[in-house]
Write an enzyme that holds these catalytic residues in place. Structure first.
Site, PDB file in Angstrom:
ATOM      1  N   GLU A 108       0.823  -1.209   0.000  1.00 48.16           N
ATOM      2  CA  GLU A 108       0.000   0.000   0.000  1.00 48.16           C
ATOM      3  C   GLU A 108       0.858   1.261   0.000  1.00 48.16           C
ATOM      4  OE1 GLU A 108      -2.312  -1.661   3.302  1.00 48.16           O
ATOM      5  OE2 GLU A 108      -4.090  -1.023   2.202  1.00 48.16           O
ATOM      6  N   GLU A 128      -3.971  -9.403   3.882  1.00 53.00           N
ATOM      7  CA  GLU A 128      -4.640  -9.095   5.141  1.00 53.00           C
ATOM      8  C   GLU A 128      -5.805 -10.032   5.459  1.00 53.00           C
ATOM      9  OE1 GLU A 128      -3.611  -6.956   2.917  1.00 53.00           O
ATOM     10  OE2 GLU A 128      -2.821  -5.137   3.847  1.00 53.00           O
TER      11      GLU A 128
HETATM   12  N1  T1G Z   1       4.459  -7.627  11.712  1.00 53.36           N
HETATM   13  C1  T1G Z   1       5.207  -8.028  12.772  1.00 53.36           C
HETATM   14  N2  T1G Z   1       6.064  -9.077  12.742  1.00 53.36           N
HETATM   15  C2  T1G Z   1       6.153  -9.743  11.584  1.00 53.36           C
HETATM   16  C3  T1G Z   1       5.411  -9.387  10.439  1.00 53.36           C
HETATM   17  C4  T1G Z   1       4.534  -8.265  10.542  1.00 53.36           C
HETATM   18  N3  T1G Z   1       3.822  -7.832   9.499  1.00 53.36           N
HETATM   19  N4  T1G Z   1       5.728 -10.262   9.450  1.00 53.36           N
HETATM   20  C5  T1G Z   1       6.634 -11.113   9.956  1.00 53.36           C
HETATM   21  N5  T1G Z   1       6.897 -10.811  11.230  1.00 53.36           N
HETATM   22  C6  T1G Z   1       7.852 -11.487  12.105  1.00 53.36           C
HETATM   23  C7  T1G Z   1       7.493 -12.936  12.327  1.00 53.36           C
HETATM   24  O1  T1G Z   1       6.596 -13.051  13.413  1.00 53.36           O
HETATM   25  C8  T1G Z   1       8.843 -13.548  12.636  1.00 53.36           C
HETATM   26  O2  T1G Z   1       9.169 -13.187  13.972  1.00 53.36           O
HETATM   27  C9  T1G Z   1       9.786 -12.750  11.729  1.00 53.36           C
HETATM   28  O3  T1G Z   1       9.097 -11.529  11.423  1.00 53.36           O
HETATM   29  C10 T1G Z   1      10.097 -13.488  10.432  1.00 53.36           C
HETATM   30  O4  T1G Z   1       8.838 -13.845   9.865  1.00 53.36           O
HETATM   31  C11 T1G Z   1      -2.528  -1.631   7.091  1.00 53.36           C
HETATM   32  C12 T1G Z   1      -3.329  -3.969   8.201  1.00 53.36           C
HETATM   33  C13 T1G Z   1       7.062 -11.408   5.249  1.00 53.36           C
HETATM   34  C14 T1G Z   1       6.532 -13.489   3.936  1.00 53.36           C
HETATM   35  O5  T1G Z   1       0.494 -10.272   6.514  1.00 53.36           O
HETATM   36  O6  T1G Z   1       3.890 -13.225   5.487  1.00 53.36           O
HETATM   37  O7  T1G Z   1      -0.290  -4.547   6.590  1.00 53.36           O
HETATM   38  O8  T1G Z   1       9.360 -15.545  14.873  1.00 53.36           O
HETATM   39  O9  T1G Z   1       9.235 -16.333   9.986  1.00 53.36           O
HETATM   40  O10 T1G Z   1       9.160 -17.059   6.497  1.00 53.36           O
HETATM   41  O11 T1G Z   1      -3.352  -2.800   5.254  1.00 53.36           O
HETATM   42  O12 T1G Z   1       6.616 -13.039   7.626  1.00 53.36           O
HETATM   43  O13 T1G Z   1      11.397 -14.288  14.113  1.00 53.36           O
HETATM   44  O14 T1G Z   1      10.158 -13.541  16.185  1.00 53.36           O
HETATM   45  O15 T1G Z   1       7.320 -15.370   8.623  1.00 53.36           O
HETATM   46  O16 T1G Z   1      10.785 -15.232   5.721  1.00 53.36           O
HETATM   47  C15 T1G Z   1       0.212  -7.574   6.292  1.00 53.36           C
HETATM   48  C16 T1G Z   1       3.072 -11.224   7.238  1.00 53.36           C
HETATM   49  C17 T1G Z   1       0.133  -7.105   7.708  1.00 53.36           C
HETATM   50  C18 T1G Z   1       2.822 -10.284   6.062  1.00 53.36           C
HETATM   51  C19 T1G Z   1       8.417 -13.443   5.575  1.00 53.36           C
HETATM   52  N6  T1G Z   1       1.452  -8.300   6.080  1.00 53.36           N
HETATM   53  N7  T1G Z   1       4.402 -11.789   7.180  1.00 53.36           N
HETATM   54  O17 T1G Z   1       8.321 -14.829   5.780  1.00 53.36           O
HETATM   55  O18 T1G Z   1       9.720 -15.037   7.891  1.00 53.36           O
HETATM   56  S1  T1G Z   1      -1.384  -6.319   8.067  1.00 53.36           S
HETATM   57  C20 T1G Z   1       1.482  -9.627   6.248  1.00 53.36           C
HETATM   58  C21 T1G Z   1       4.687 -12.805   6.304  1.00 53.36           C
HETATM   59  C22 T1G Z   1      -1.297  -4.890   7.125  1.00 53.36           C
HETATM   60  C23 T1G Z   1      -2.356  -2.863   6.247  1.00 53.36           C
HETATM   61  C24 T1G Z   1      -2.558  -4.139   6.950  1.00 53.36           C
HETATM   62  C25 T1G Z   1       6.063 -13.380   6.392  1.00 53.36           C
HETATM   63  C26 T1G Z   1       7.006 -12.902   5.278  1.00 53.36           C
HETATM   64  P1  T1G Z   1      10.079 -14.203  14.850  1.00 53.36           P
HETATM   65  P2  T1G Z   1       8.708 -15.254   9.105  1.00 53.36           P
HETATM   66  P3  T1G Z   1       9.563 -15.627   6.419  1.00 53.36           P
END
Ligand code: T1G
Length: 695
Positions: A108, A128
């Site tokens: 975004e 999301e």
């Molecule tokens: N926020 C906080 N922590 C996050 C995070 C996030 N968005 N994404 C990953 N982490 C942490 C995760 O918990 C782990 O922590 C570490 O990073 C590595 O993640 C306003 C409301 C990016 C594809 O849904 O899909 O934006 O265990 O093991 O396999 O519209 O992480 O090491 O302590 O998964 O390489 C939308 C979610 C949010 C993406 C990487 N975004 N993340 O995968 O590593 S809502 C998502 C993922 C939003 C807006 C809306 C995956 C990854 P720890 P990982 P990975």
């Protein structure tokens, strides 16, 4: 000239300002990052030497979305909207330089840039919906304006990570730059924008892609109808659809207001709280307290699988899918040929659905070889035994593996319930190399992998199993050794209540309906019919003592032969399950023989006895140390048994209900829970102490 402060640095290269953001591990848009964008953009905008701005991230990925850990807490300025306004309102072109995964709020932010470039390995998505949310920073309004409504609906409702090449085709990115040369490529693109005098293109200003949907509003009804089953019980998909409808029918700002309103409702709701919990629970499950992240692991360059049946073939596909060669060992050539033929058929079916190209099918099949000699496993780094559930056979196999396999090989059993310690004892010289890797059928589809830690399993063997699980895309949870491990042991507790209730007055279809309405894909009886009632049954030993035995004696083996607990008919090409008078008669006879009188059993009792029995068993599993943490139990049931993720898992659900209520209801049912039922002391204690499993 470069100014660097936490989370950002601005370098001026000629007339291009490169604003680099950094917030490991995934550049989530935390408050620090939002501030970095606002301040960095102000600095770049104010610098007269800067004629265009490249927005790029350090580390392994572009912005991966909002910081999910901030949800549910008081908002911290600046907001994501303020950061986006700095970009979209800039007086000079801003180019997003994308690598890794630009997801959610990260994409975004990129959509507020005037242009976007990416390396071929990058992916973009608005996932999301998987968190029970919707793109709350303008994604539902901007994406349809770039890619059109139908593609936006597909991308947003599936939360897919779209590869950069496809993003280029859709116009989501303007150019691909060479792999590994993102910064230089983005700077060159920025210079082209300047040289060609391209405009400050704002996505919000162009509605052309919405016109088709305005003329065909029926696409929204269709998408609702097509996904009704998939989205059953989830509130977020409908909210996402409404936002995209608003994009079509309202002004941009009115659409943003709709998005903000619906996002605010979703983010506070239990379903999203549960789905965000599940997101972190999956990641927490990979942490094993006494096995540090830097534990040495075996490099898995070749895998051996013993048994080319349904499970062995499905397991093999997981490794072939990530380019790891597999040798399948069978005892008969016919079985080996049949196994490989089934794998090929699976791949070809996927190819027909567009998931693979025929070339990719051949690439995968080339990685799968077969042998009738166990000696073929000698150079495998990981061997997975996937033969039928017979302890003697498994022990014989592990004895041979002990003699054949190279030092350091990890020896895994796919057993779904047998004692991994006893199996390990057969590998006399290396029980520490033995671990359980319990795949769920179909093994090439189901996400869950129960990694079973034996008493002697080494940290290396365990860490290797967990590492390879992630590589093949599985969600892994560690279980100790007990009958049924975590998932099947809890399933047995539920089945005991279901089986008891059909001999108290509830019909199988009553129980299945209650659990289906709760959100499970199917109830226990439909599940038994699907799996086959004759698993483990034999005519010779059958005593006709249970409904299942009597059904099998009548050759009612389940879906596979058209009758089980249900009667199956094919209506308009689809198989339908109908309540069966035969089953009703068997139940009536059995109750008569046992002197039981049927009573009406309400939906609430059905649900509570089934689900709270699961919670109770989960508490015992936790108390015995079979599961490391309660959320691991939820990871198992969400990913292995279809527990509705918007209810978090059995343990999360118990916290939602309140442990005192769970205990009180179990005590109220008392003897009805059956002679084998005992209340978990841990559950009782936690309820009394006002504690929760997952909060
Ligand atoms: N926020 C906080 N922590 C996050 C995070 C996030 N968005 N994404 C990953 N982490 C942490 C995760 O918990 C782990 O922590 C570490 O990073 C590595 O993640 C306003 C409301 C990016 C594809 O849904 O899909 O934006 O265990 O093991 O396999 O519209 O992480 O090491 O302590 O998964 O390489 C939308 C979610 C949010 C993406 C990487 N975004 N993340 O995968 O590593 S809502 C998502 C993922 C939003 C807006 C809306 C995956 C990854 P720890 P990982 P990975």
């Amino acid at each position: 000239m470069t100014t660097t402060i936490p989370a950002r640095s601005l370098a001026v290269e000629g007339d291009i300002g490169v604003l680099t953001l950094s917030y490991p591990p995934v550049n989530a848009l935390s408050q620090v990052m939002r501030e970095a964008i606002v301040e960095g953009m102000r600095e770049a905008n104010a610098n007269p030497a800067v004629k265009a701005i490249v927005l790029i991230c350090d580390g392994r990925t572009f912005l991966a979305g909002a910081d999910i850990t901030e949800f549910g807490k008081p908002p911290k300025a600046p907001s994501l909207r303020e950061a986006q306004d700095q970009i979209e309102g800039a007086s000079k072109p801003v180019i997003a330089a994308i690598h890794g995964t630009a997801l959610g709020g990260g994409l975004e932010v990129a959509l507020c840039c005037h242009y976007r470039v990416a390396v071929p390995s990058a992916k973009c998505g608005l996932p999301e919906v998987h968190l029970g949310l919707l793109p709350g920073a303008g994604g539902t309004q901007r994406l349809p304006r770039i890619v059109g409504v139908e593609k936006a609906l597909d991308m947003i409702l599936n939360g897919s990570h779209v590869p950069a090449r496809k993003c280029l085709e859709m116009g989501l990115v303007d150019a691909l730059v060479p792999e590994g040369e993102l910064r230089a490529g983005a700077i060159a693109f920025a210079r082209t924008v300047l040289a060609e005098g391209r405009p400050l293109r704002r996505v919000r200003d162009n509605d052309d892609k919405l016109l088709a949907a305005r003329a065909h509003p029926e696409i929204f009804a269709k998408v609702r109808q097509d996904n009704a089953r998939k989205f059953r019980g989830f509130p977020a998909p409908e909210a996402n659809i409404q936002c995209i409808e608003a994009a079509v029918n309202l002004s941009f700002d009115e659409g943003l207001a709709t998005e903000r309103r619906l996002f605010t409702e979703l983010v506070a709701g239990t379903p999203s709280i549960a789905q965000r919990y599940a997101f972190f629970a999956e990641r927490k499950a990979t942490k094993i307290p006494d096995v540090p992240d830097d534990t040495p692991t075996a490099r898995v360059a070749k895998v051996g699988i013993i048994g080319a049946g349904t499970m062995g073939g499905g397991i093999a596909m997981n490794f072939a899918n990530v380019g790891i060669p597999v040798v399948l060992v069978e005892t008969q050539q016919a079985a080996l040929d049949r196994g490989l033929a089934v794998v090929r058929k699976n791949y070809e079916n996927s190819a027909k659905r567009g998931r693979f190209t025929t070339e990719q099918v051949e690439q995968r099949m080339d990685l799968l070889t077969g042998s009738l000699q166990m000696e073929a496993l000698a150079d495998c780094d990981l061997v997975i035994e996937a033969v039928f559930e017979n302890m003697a056979v498994k022990k014989e196999i592990f004895g041979k593996l002990d003699r054949i396999c190279k030092p350091g090989a990890v020896l895994a059993t796919n057993t779904s319930a047998l004692d991994v310690n006893e199996i390990a004892s057969a590998a006399t010289s290396r029980p520490e190399a033995v671990v359980g890797m319990h795949f769920f059928s179909p093994a090439n589809v189901m996400k869950l992998l129960e990694v079973v830690r034996g008493a002697k399993t080494s940290a290396t063997a365990l860490a290797t199993a967990m590492q390879i699980a992630k590589k093949i895309g599985k969600v892994a949870a560690v279980s100790g050794v007990c009958p049924g491990f975590i998932g099947n042991r809890i399933l047995a507790a539920r089945s005991a209540q279901a089986q008891a209730m059909v001999l108290e007055g509830a019909m199988p279809w009553d129980i299945d309906q209650v659990l289906y309405d709760f959100g499970l894909p199917m109830g226990p009886f439909a599940m038994s019919d699907l799996a086959g009632l004759d698993i483990g049954w034999s005519k010779e030993t059958s005593k006709g003592a249970t409904i299942r035995e009597r059904l099998c004696e009548m050759d009612r083996r389940g879906q596979k032969n058209g009758a089980g607990y249900y009667d199956y008919a094919v209506v308009d090409g689809t198989r339908t399950a109908q309540p069966s008078e035969v089953t009703r008669g068997i139940i009536r006879d059995l109750m008569g023989e046992q002197g039981k009188v049927a009573r009406a059993i309400g939906k609430e009792e059905i649900l509570e006895r089934c689900v709270y029995a699961m919670v109770n068993e989960g508490a015992k599993i936790l108390d015995e140390g079979i599961a490391i943490r309660a959320s691991d139990i939820d990871v198992v049931w969400v990913n292995g048994y279809g527990w509705p993720v918007y209810r978090g898992g059995p343990m999360f659900y118990a916290d939602t209900v309140g442990l005192p209520t769970v205990v009180a209801r179990l005590q109220a049912y008392g003897d009805r829970m059956g002679p084998g039922f005992t209340l978990s002391p841990l559950l009782e204690r936690m309820a009394a102490e006002g504690k929760s499993f997952t909060r």
